[in-house]
Design an enzyme around this catalytic site. Structure first.
Site, PDB file in Angstrom:
ATOM      1  N   ARG A 118      52.058  -0.896 -55.923  1.00 60.89           N
ATOM      2  CA  ARG A 118      52.758  -1.355 -54.710  1.00 60.89           C
ATOM      3  C   ARG A 118      51.964  -0.781 -53.548  1.00 60.89           C
ATOM      4  O   ARG A 118      51.970   0.436 -53.331  1.00 60.89           O
ATOM      5  CB  ARG A 118      54.211  -0.885 -54.683  1.00 60.89           C
ATOM      6  CG  ARG A 118      54.887  -1.167 -53.359  1.00 60.89           C
ATOM      7  CD  ARG A 118      56.395  -1.081 -53.386  1.00 60.89           C
ATOM      8  NE  ARG A 118      56.971  -2.256 -54.014  1.00 60.89           N
ATOM      9  CZ  ARG A 118      58.244  -2.627 -53.893  1.00 60.89           C
ATOM     10  NH1 ARG A 118      59.077  -1.889 -53.184  1.00 60.89           N
ATOM     11  NH2 ARG A 118      58.695  -3.703 -54.496  1.00 60.89           N
ATOM     12  N   HIS A 145      54.455 -10.903 -53.003  1.00 61.08           N
ATOM     13  CA  HIS A 145      55.332 -10.192 -53.949  1.00 61.08           C
ATOM     14  C   HIS A 145      55.577 -11.097 -55.165  1.00 61.08           C
ATOM     15  O   HIS A 145      56.696 -11.549 -55.402  1.00 61.08           O
ATOM     16  CB  HIS A 145      56.646  -9.852 -53.245  1.00 61.08           C
ATOM     17  CG  HIS A 145      57.488  -8.824 -53.955  1.00 61.08           C
ATOM     18  ND1 HIS A 145      57.064  -8.137 -55.077  1.00 61.08           N
ATOM     19  CD2 HIS A 145      58.743  -8.371 -53.694  1.00 61.08           C
ATOM     20  CE1 HIS A 145      58.029  -7.310 -55.461  1.00 61.08           C
ATOM     21  NE2 HIS A 145      59.049  -7.430 -54.654  1.00 61.08           N
ATOM     22  N   GLN A 148      58.491 -10.639 -57.919  1.00 61.71           N
ATOM     23  CA  GLN A 148      59.838 -10.982 -57.456  1.00 61.71           C
ATOM     24  C   GLN A 148      60.130 -12.469 -57.668  1.00 61.71           C
ATOM     25  O   GLN A 148      61.214 -12.854 -58.123  1.00 61.71           O
ATOM     26  CB  GLN A 148      59.971 -10.651 -55.963  1.00 61.71           C
ATOM     27  CG  GLN A 148      61.300 -11.073 -55.353  1.00 61.71           C
ATOM     28  CD  GLN A 148      62.463 -10.279 -55.903  1.00 61.71           C
ATOM     29  OE1 GLN A 148      62.434  -9.068 -55.905  1.00 61.71           O
ATOM     30  NE2 GLN A 148      63.504 -10.962 -56.388  1.00 61.71           N
ATOM     31  N   ASP A 236      65.117 -12.925 -46.500  1.00 57.82           N
ATOM     32  CA  ASP A 236      64.701 -11.546 -46.805  1.00 57.82           C
ATOM     33  C   ASP A 236      64.847 -10.758 -45.512  1.00 57.82           C
ATOM     34  O   ASP A 236      65.034 -11.336 -44.425  1.00 57.82           O
ATOM     35  CB  ASP A 236      63.242 -11.553 -47.318  1.00 57.82           C
ATOM     36  CG  ASP A 236      62.749 -10.167 -47.746  1.00 57.82           C
ATOM     37  OD1 ASP A 236      63.600  -9.290 -48.017  1.00 57.82           O
ATOM     38  OD2 ASP A 236      61.523  -9.964 -47.794  1.00 57.82           O
ATOM     39  N   CYS A 275      65.878 -11.071 -52.324  1.00 57.71           N
ATOM     40  CA  CYS A 275      65.205 -10.149 -53.248  1.00 57.71           C
ATOM     41  C   CYS A 275      65.799  -8.749 -53.207  1.00 57.71           C
ATOM     42  O   CYS A 275      65.626  -7.978 -54.147  1.00 57.71           O
ATOM     43  CB  CYS A 275      63.710 -10.102 -52.954  1.00 57.71           C
ATOM     44  SG  CYS A 275      63.298  -9.386 -51.339  1.00 57.71           S
ATOM     45  N   ARG A 303      64.687  -9.116 -62.659  1.00 61.78           N
ATOM     46  CA  ARG A 303      63.427  -8.388 -62.476  1.00 61.78           C
ATOM     47  C   ARG A 303      63.009  -7.727 -63.790  1.00 61.78           C
ATOM     48  O   ARG A 303      61.845  -7.722 -64.159  1.00 61.78           O
ATOM     49  CB  ARG A 303      63.574  -7.313 -61.374  1.00 61.78           C
ATOM     50  CG  ARG A 303      63.854  -7.827 -59.980  1.00 61.78           C
ATOM     51  CD  ARG A 303      62.744  -8.700 -59.432  1.00 61.78           C
ATOM     52  NE  ARG A 303      61.435  -8.055 -59.443  1.00 61.78           N
ATOM     53  CZ  ARG A 303      60.993  -7.166 -58.555  1.00 61.78           C
ATOM     54  NH1 ARG A 303      61.746  -6.810 -57.551  1.00 61.78           N
ATOM     55  NH2 ARG A 303      59.768  -6.648 -58.653  1.00 61.78           N
TER      56      ARG A 303
HETATM   57  N1   CP Z   1      63.023  -6.574 -54.426  1.00 65.37           N
HETATM   58  C1   CP Z   1      62.296  -5.453 -54.592  1.00 65.37           C
HETATM   59  O1   CP Z   1      61.087  -5.477 -54.839  1.00 65.37           O
HETATM   60  O2   CP Z   1      63.023  -4.311 -54.494  1.00 65.37           O
HETATM   61  P1   CP Z   1      62.451  -2.827 -54.447  1.00 65.37           P
HETATM   62  O3   CP Z   1      61.758  -2.649 -53.134  1.00 65.37           O
HETATM   63  O4   CP Z   1      63.669  -1.960 -54.567  1.00 65.37           O
HETATM   64  O5   CP Z   1      61.510  -2.634 -55.590  1.00 65.37           O
HETATM   65  N1  NVA Z   2      59.658  -8.093 -47.425  1.00 66.22           N
HETATM   66  C1  NVA Z   2      60.159  -6.837 -47.955  1.00 66.22           C
HETATM   67  C2  NVA Z   2      60.439  -6.962 -49.403  1.00 66.22           C
HETATM   68  C3  NVA Z   2      61.045  -5.745 -50.037  1.00 66.22           C
HETATM   69  C4  NVA Z   2      61.264  -5.892 -51.509  1.00 66.22           C
HETATM   70  C5  NVA Z   2      59.168  -5.733 -47.670  1.00 66.22           C
HETATM   71  O1  NVA Z   2      57.955  -5.952 -47.830  1.00 66.22           O
HETATM   72  O2  NVA Z   2      59.594  -4.642 -47.283  1.00 66.22           O
END
Ligand code: CP
Ligand code: NVA
Length: 317
Positions: A118, A145, A148, A236, A275, A303
């Site tokens: 990440r 992402h 997701q 989102d 998400c 997930r």
């Molecule tokens: N939706 C998602 O990726 O959640 P987290 O940031 O908690 O991993």
């Molecule tokens: N768009 C959000 C998604 C979190 C799962 C972010 O990048 O923070």
């Protein structure tokens, strides 16, 4: 983004567009089968699949940003498939104090069979893929992402059947999750209508890519137009991890909230997805996210099942 020369001998899960339509479909179908298998065999969440398909396999999970769902679902997916995972927070690693991404990739490749990242920047993900000797999984970057959206496709299909030809509406920030949804609309042959203010519209290169690859995609600044006849409405957070213009975003995106009134303009059978984490009263009203059209808890659970299918694909299982 920098153009990296990626090794072709690994099954990196970097973006949905690096998959073929057949591979993307196989991963979702595999996730569905693994979910059904888990429901029939598990007594508790800590179970291990009797065939332990990832026995002797290991995964390092690097987090440069916080996570709840991604971290726990990948860790439990590895456990339930008989494998081993190691969680690495950026600030606990030498990476966090300047060791290069390329050196980190080479070193971790000596210890584990795959790396999940990440990352703050998509370039770091691509750099890791260029230098690692094991598969790399995108667990969210500033650009996309993809994990997701595999869970989202599974969730849609569990509730409403094949997503092919369906209209998916997005209202809000054209962010990393929106970009992976645009990629998915091409891979899974669904229509995508996004309502975003001009300054927070998805990257033109992504929209252009979708259109050039047969995608049915429209961008508007009018949420009512986007959700008209939609089978699914998605949004989102307005402030993603790393975004710094919070006040401006809250003001500009306010008209894009998914409210009951907006949901009423979609098909009466439409479902709502997010998400998570969500901000009730900002991008979505409490009535919608906690209401009868919302499938967010199934989406979160999925997930786990889709991470398993993604891992098995990366390991060639
Ligand atoms: N939706 C998602 O990726 O959640 P987290 O940031 O908690 O991993
Ligand atoms: N768009 C959000 C998604 C979190 C799962 C972010 O990048 O923070």
């Amino acid at each position: 983004m920098t153009d990296y020369k990626l090794k072709k001998d690994h099954r990196h899960f970097l973006d949905l567009i690096s998959l073929s339509k057949v591979e993307a479909r196989e991963i979702v179908d595999k996730a569905k089968a693994l979910k059904e298998a888990a429901k029939s065999i598990n007594q508790s969440k800590g179970f291990v699949h009797p065939e332990a398909p990832l026995e002797n396999q290991s995964l390092a999970m690097i987090f440069e940003k916080p996570s709840t769902r991604t971290r726990v679902s990948f860790e439990m997916a590895m456990h339930q498939l008989g494998g081993k995972s190691v969680v690495l927070q950026n600030h606990d690693m030498q990476l966090g104090r300047g060791e290069s991404v390329s050196d980190t990739a080479r070193v971790l490749s000596c210890f584990v069979d795959a790396i999940m990242l990440r990352a703050n920047s998509h370039d770091a993900l691509l750099e890791m893929a260029e230098h690692s000797n094991v598969p790399i999984i995108n667990a969210l970057t500033d650009f996309s992402h993809p994990c997701q959206i595999m869970a989202d496709i599974l969730t849609y299909e569990e509730h409403r059947g094949s997503i092919k030809g369906k209209k998916i509406a997005w209202s809000g920030d054209g962010n990393n999750v929106a970009i992976s949804w645009i990629h998915a609309s091409v891979l899974f042959d669904c229509e995508m209508a996004l309502a975003c203010p001009e300054e927070y519209s998805p990257l033109e290169q992504v929209v252009g890519w979708a259109k050039n690859n047969g995608g049915k995609i429209t961008i508007t600044d009018n949420p009512e137009e986007a959700v008209k006849d939609a089978d699914c409405v998605i949004t989102d957070t307005w402030i993603s991890m790393g975004d710094e213009d919070a006040d401006e975003r809250l003001n500009t995106l306010a008209p894009y909230q998914v409210s009951e009134d907006l949901m009423d303009r979609a098909k009466s059978s439409a479902i709502f997805m997010h998400c998570l984490p969500a901000h009730r009263g900002e991008e979505v009203s409490s009535e919608v996210i906690d209401g009868p059209q919302s499938v967010i808890w199934d989406e979160a659970e999925n997930r786990l099942h889709t991470q398993k299918a993604i891992l098995m694909w990366c390991f060639g299982k």
